[in-house]
Design a protein around this motif. Sequence first.
Motif, PDB file in Angstrom:
ATOM      1  N   ASP A  37       0.841  -1.198   0.000  1.00 46.98           N
ATOM      2  CA  ASP A  37       0.000   0.000   0.000  1.00 46.98           C
ATOM      3  C   ASP A  37       0.878   1.251   0.000  1.00 46.98           C
ATOM      4  N   HIS A  62      -0.221  -3.891  -5.408  1.00 49.91           N
ATOM      5  CA  HIS A  62      -1.329  -3.356  -4.608  1.00 49.91           C
ATOM      6  C   HIS A  62      -2.599  -3.260  -5.450  1.00 49.91           C
ATOM      7  N   ARG A  63      -2.482  -2.785  -6.679  1.00 50.56           N
ATOM      8  CA  ARG A  63      -3.649  -2.668  -7.566  1.00 50.56           C
ATOM      9  C   ARG A  63      -4.193  -4.044  -7.949  1.00 50.56           C
ATOM     10  N   SER A  64      -3.340  -5.070  -7.866  1.00 53.89           N
ATOM     11  CA  SER A  64      -3.783  -6.436  -8.182  1.00 53.89           C
ATOM     12  C   SER A  64      -4.371  -7.151  -6.968  1.00 53.89           C
ATOM     13  N   GLY A  65      -4.387  -6.455  -5.818  1.00 53.99           N
ATOM     14  CA  GLY A  65      -5.035  -7.020  -4.646  1.00 53.99           C
ATOM     15  C   GLY A  65      -4.114  -7.663  -3.629  1.00 53.99           C
ATOM     16  N   TYR A  66      -2.803  -7.535  -3.817  1.00 49.36           N
ATOM     17  CA  TYR A  66      -1.861  -8.107  -2.853  1.00 49.36           C
ATOM     18  C   TYR A  66      -1.517  -7.080  -1.784  1.00 49.36           C
TER      19      TYR A  66
END
Length: 263
Positions: free
Chosen positions: A108, A225-229
Amino acid sequence: MNTKPSRSGLSENAVMITRVADRQWHALDDDLVVGRGYAVQRPDGRLFVSIDAWHDATFDRLAEAMSAQLPAPLYTVVDEADVELTAGWRRAGFAIRRREWEYVVPTDPRVTGLEAVLPPSGVTIVPAGQADESLLRAVDRAIRDEVEATVGWQSMPAEVIPRPEGDTVVDPSKYAVAATPDRYLGLIRVVTVIRPRIGLVAVRSGEQRRGIARALVAHALGALHRSGYASAWTEVQESNQAASTLFEGIGARPTSSNLELVR
């Protein structure tokens, strides 16, 4: 797998060591397999050994047989928290060569503080999967040659991904690069299996201290982060102060450490 030895149980004299295949040994007690030893050649050419045994006597006999039948030097890696296993390898004549820290890295940008980080003037970040393969291989080769001429590539975190002989770029789609119009200055490799792993961040020696590595990390973590990790992980050798400073400065936490031992 390295398995910690136990001091109770089998008599040393009861164990028979048999080489059952190339680089594979069994410890037998009355035809019962009570231990296994393995040797694997890593992509960098080094021979790494491991032993799966629950008893000291079995572990020691396997280590003795393997050391006698394999060419030196031999290497192994253990979790530093596993004191018994480390002691077993020390009894076998192995010495600590280096320590490698494993970090959990947040993605993040509000946590890492990297949301406003940009590459220096004249440098752009080419996302993973979009790099020119010939320029990528050229910068990878140049960086490896620079490292080899100084601290040596074996000082870098161990590379365990199988690759064709002489090919150091396993999968070009995993690399993002820092680019000028005519060449690449640095690269970052991120591989996701169960969780994302930052396997390599490197910049040409003449281009360091310009913020390029930081910009590459910012780009890679932002994409994750944009991929959800929520986090990634990476390893840093203890002596690599620049890498430790970079990752700790963005909130990365050391979670464990591994020791590389050599005989």
